[in-house]
Scaffold this active site. Structure first.
Site, PDB file in Angstrom:
ATOM      1  N   LYS A   1     -39.093  17.796  51.518  1.00  0.00           N
ATOM      2  CA  LYS A   1     -38.454  16.591  52.074  1.00  0.00           C
ATOM      3  C   LYS A   1     -38.136  16.784  53.547  1.00  0.00           C
ATOM      4  CE  LYS A   1     -35.613  15.716  47.947  1.00  0.00           C
ATOM      5  NZ  LYS A   1     -34.836  16.926  47.613  1.00  0.00           N
TER       6      LYS A   1
ATOM      7  N   LYS B   1     -33.814  27.858  55.080  1.00  0.00           N
ATOM      8  CA  LYS B   1     -33.125  26.643  55.551  1.00  0.00           C
ATOM      9  C   LYS B   1     -32.211  26.915  56.739  1.00  0.00           C
ATOM     10  CE  LYS B   1     -33.697  23.651  51.636  1.00  0.00           C
ATOM     11  NZ  LYS B   1     -33.154  22.764  50.634  1.00  0.00           N
TER      12      LYS B   1
ATOM     13  N   LYS C   1     -44.626  24.897  51.156  1.00  0.00           N
ATOM     14  CA  LYS C   1     -44.454  23.942  50.049  1.00  0.00           C
ATOM     15  C   LYS C   1     -44.231  22.533  50.582  1.00  0.00           C
ATOM     16  CE  LYS C   1     -39.582  23.743  48.971  1.00  0.00           C
ATOM     17  NZ  LYS C   1     -38.753  23.047  48.033  1.00  0.00           N
TER      18      LYS C   1
HETATM   19  N1  AQP Z   1     -43.213  21.338  46.543  1.00  0.00           N
HETATM   20  C1  AQP Z   1     -42.675  21.327  45.345  1.00  0.00           C
HETATM   21  N2  AQP Z   1     -43.456  21.515  44.245  1.00  0.00           N
HETATM   22  C2  AQP Z   1     -42.918  21.505  42.995  1.00  0.00           C
HETATM   23  N3  AQP Z   1     -41.602  21.281  42.752  1.00  0.00           N
HETATM   24  C3  AQP Z   1     -40.801  21.071  43.816  1.00  0.00           C
HETATM   25  N4  AQP Z   1     -39.476  20.823  43.923  1.00  0.00           N
HETATM   26  C4  AQP Z   1     -39.148  20.700  45.231  1.00  0.00           C
HETATM   27  N5  AQP Z   1     -40.236  20.851  45.994  1.00  0.00           N
HETATM   28  C5  AQP Z   1     -41.277  21.089  45.153  1.00  0.00           C
HETATM   29  C6  AQP Z   1     -38.586  20.694  42.791  1.00  0.00           C
HETATM   30  O1  AQP Z   1     -37.958  19.408  42.864  1.00  0.00           O
HETATM   31  C7  AQP Z   1     -36.648  19.513  42.297  1.00  0.00           C
HETATM   32  C8  AQP Z   1     -35.644  18.886  43.229  1.00  0.00           C
HETATM   33  O2  AQP Z   1     -35.644  19.598  44.454  1.00  0.00           O
HETATM   34  P1  AQP Z   1     -34.371  19.558  45.398  1.00  0.00           P
HETATM   35  O3  AQP Z   1     -33.971  18.163  45.618  1.00  0.00           O
HETATM   36  O4  AQP Z   1     -33.345  20.474  44.881  1.00  0.00           O
HETATM   37  O5  AQP Z   1     -34.936  20.106  46.769  1.00  0.00           O
HETATM   38  P2  AQP Z   1     -35.602  21.478  47.178  1.00  0.00           P
HETATM   39  O6  AQP Z   1     -35.998  22.297  45.976  1.00  0.00           O
HETATM   40  O7  AQP Z   1     -34.736  22.135  48.182  1.00  0.00           O
HETATM   41  O8  AQP Z   1     -36.972  21.061  47.865  1.00  0.00           O
HETATM   42  P3  AQP Z   1     -37.327  19.755  48.650  1.00  0.00           P
HETATM   43  O9  AQP Z   1     -37.267  18.596  47.713  1.00  0.00           O
HETATM   44  O10 AQP Z   1     -38.617  19.870  49.334  1.00  0.00           O
HETATM   45  O11 AQP Z   1     -36.207  19.637  49.745  1.00  0.00           O
HETATM   46  P4  AQP Z   1     -36.042  20.495  51.084  1.00  0.00           P
HETATM   47  O12 AQP Z   1     -37.013  19.988  52.077  1.00  0.00           O
HETATM   48  O13 AQP Z   1     -34.647  20.177  51.485  1.00  0.00           O
HETATM   49  O14 AQP Z   1     -36.265  21.940  50.763  1.00  0.00           O
HETATM   50  C9  AQP Z   1     -36.370  20.991  42.038  1.00  0.00           C
HETATM   51  O15 AQP Z   1     -36.563  21.254  40.651  1.00  0.00           O
HETATM   52  C10 AQP Z   1     -37.425  21.683  42.852  1.00  0.00           C
HETATM   53  O16 AQP Z   1     -37.796  22.937  42.292  1.00  0.00           O
END
Ligand code: AQP
Length: 342
Positions: free
Chosen positions: A197, A111, A194
């Site tokens: 968002k 990040k 992966k």
């Molecule tokens: N691609 C994914 N596949 C399975 N699980 C996922 N999670 C996130 N991406 C995937 C799970 O969703 C929950 C909430 O995630 P978060 O809001 O904490 O965000 P994150 O893990 O940082 O990933 P995001 O949603 O894609 O955001 P960004 O783009 O900011 O990195 C968690 O349980 C996570 O494991």
């Protein structure tokens, strides 16, 4: 009853990975555990958020929990910033965790990117706040997607070091729950990344609020390869997909995995059904399934997000119940470390 804590950041573009990796499991666990589900708005602040958007996204994630079927009466749903124990315990954990531990966190490296010097200090200590989220409730089980595995190991390290340093048996050693067949949903454009968002291309993900046309367009354009779909002979003896097999055709297995998760079927069933078929036929079936499963949740999310009064009431009531659990734990922790509460 064993206690679960899990959180989702209100950073917009809630996607199918968040649903299959986390939120759907919340719904399945709610009858067997005492569950606390949190919209982690303090975590969202580690990257820049427009204030009005942050408020809207906080309501949208709450709406996603409700629309997916999490019951706000039998579970606690609230936003993190309303409960002081998170930030206060995080400060104590900032003083327990070692810089060497945080330096190993791959999510920070991803990040922060190349411009590390310019990343917020909050992004660096993000895992300490996550440990505080969980341990403020002495939760023992944490359902998350596979990307959070390393942060949960750090949470265990913090609990162990705290207990050891102060000679107590105060914080539990948590159990990660990385459940289901879609623990790491990959981007629709690049099977090695992966679904996320923050990915710039909206075509890389299915947002939970996408309509039928958008879902169909994204899946039709999803990257594939020229080969026909394999049969169940590619699976290991345990019925699982071997990692080297997945790596050889990441986009194909990502789409097949999404199908399996949405249909609630195992790999054998899905590979048997589509063996020898081309991506045209398979994608048609996948679009139909995704629209049927995601569409109603997205519609309900939109309806609930518009009803801000009802969503805010859920968050208010949840925060009150969350405070009742976390406040005595925070106070006992403050006593253990020697903070005076005259
Ligand atoms: N691609 C994914 N596949 C399975 N699980 C996922 N999670 C996130 N991406 C995937 C799970 O969703 C929950 C909430 O995630 P978060 O809001 O904490 O965000 P994150 O893990 O940082 O990933 P995001 O949603 O894609 O955001 P960004 O783009 O900011 O990195 C968690 O349980 C996570 O494991």
């Amino acid at each position: 009853m064993k206690r679960i804590f899990s959180g989702v950041q209100p950073t917009g573009n809630l996607h199918l990975g968040n649903y299959l990796g986390a939120i759907r499991n919340f719904v399945r666990l709610q009858s067997d555990f005492d569950c606390i589900f949190c919209v982690v708005d303090l975590h969202a602040l580690t990257l820049w958020q427009e204030p009005e958007e942050l408020r809207r996204h906080t309501r949208e994630v709450t709406a996603a929990f409700l629309a997916a079927g999490v019951d706000p009466k039998s579970n606690i749903i609230f936003n993190q910033s309303q409960v002081r124990a998170h930030a206060e315990l995080a400060w104590i954990f900032n003083c327990v965790a070692r810089i060497g531990w945080l330096n190993r966190m791959t999510q920070f490296k991803e990040k922060a990117g190349k411009n590390r010097e310019n990343a917020s200090a909050g992004l660096y200590v993000y895992p300490n706040l996550m440990a505080a989220d969980i341990l403020a409730y002495k939760a023992t089980h944490v359902p998350v997607g596979d990307d959070q595995r390393q942060h949960l190991e750090l949470c265990r390290d913090i609990a162990q070091k705290f207990n050891h340093d102060y000679g107590v048996d105060f914080f539990p050693i948590i159990e990660p729950q990385i459940l289901g067949s879609a623990t790491r949903v990959m981007s629709l454009r690049d099977g090695s990344r992966k679904m996320s968002k923050s990915e710039a291309s909206d075509m890389s993900r299915i947002n939970m609020t996408d309509g039928a046309d958008e879902i169909a367009r994204k899946l039709r354009k999803a990257t594939t390869d020229p080969d026909l779909l394999p049969g169940p002979e590619v699976l290991g003896e345990d019925g699982a997909l071997p990692e080297e097999t997945r790596r050889a055709r990441p986009e194909a297995y990502n789409l097949l995995g999404i199908y399996a998760a949405l249909a609630d079927e195992d790999w054998t069933a899905v590979l048997t059904r589509f063996e020898g078929k081309g991506f045209g036929d398979f994608k048609k079936a996948l679009v139909e399934l995704a629209v049927a499963k995601v569409g109603p949740i997205g519609d309900e999310m939109k309806r609930l997000t518009a009803d801000t009064g009802a969503v805010d009431a859920v968050l208010r009531e949840g925060a009150e119940r969350a405070r009742a659990i976390s406040e005595p734990i925070l106070q006992e922790c403050q006593d253990i470390v020697g903070l005076l509460r005259p």
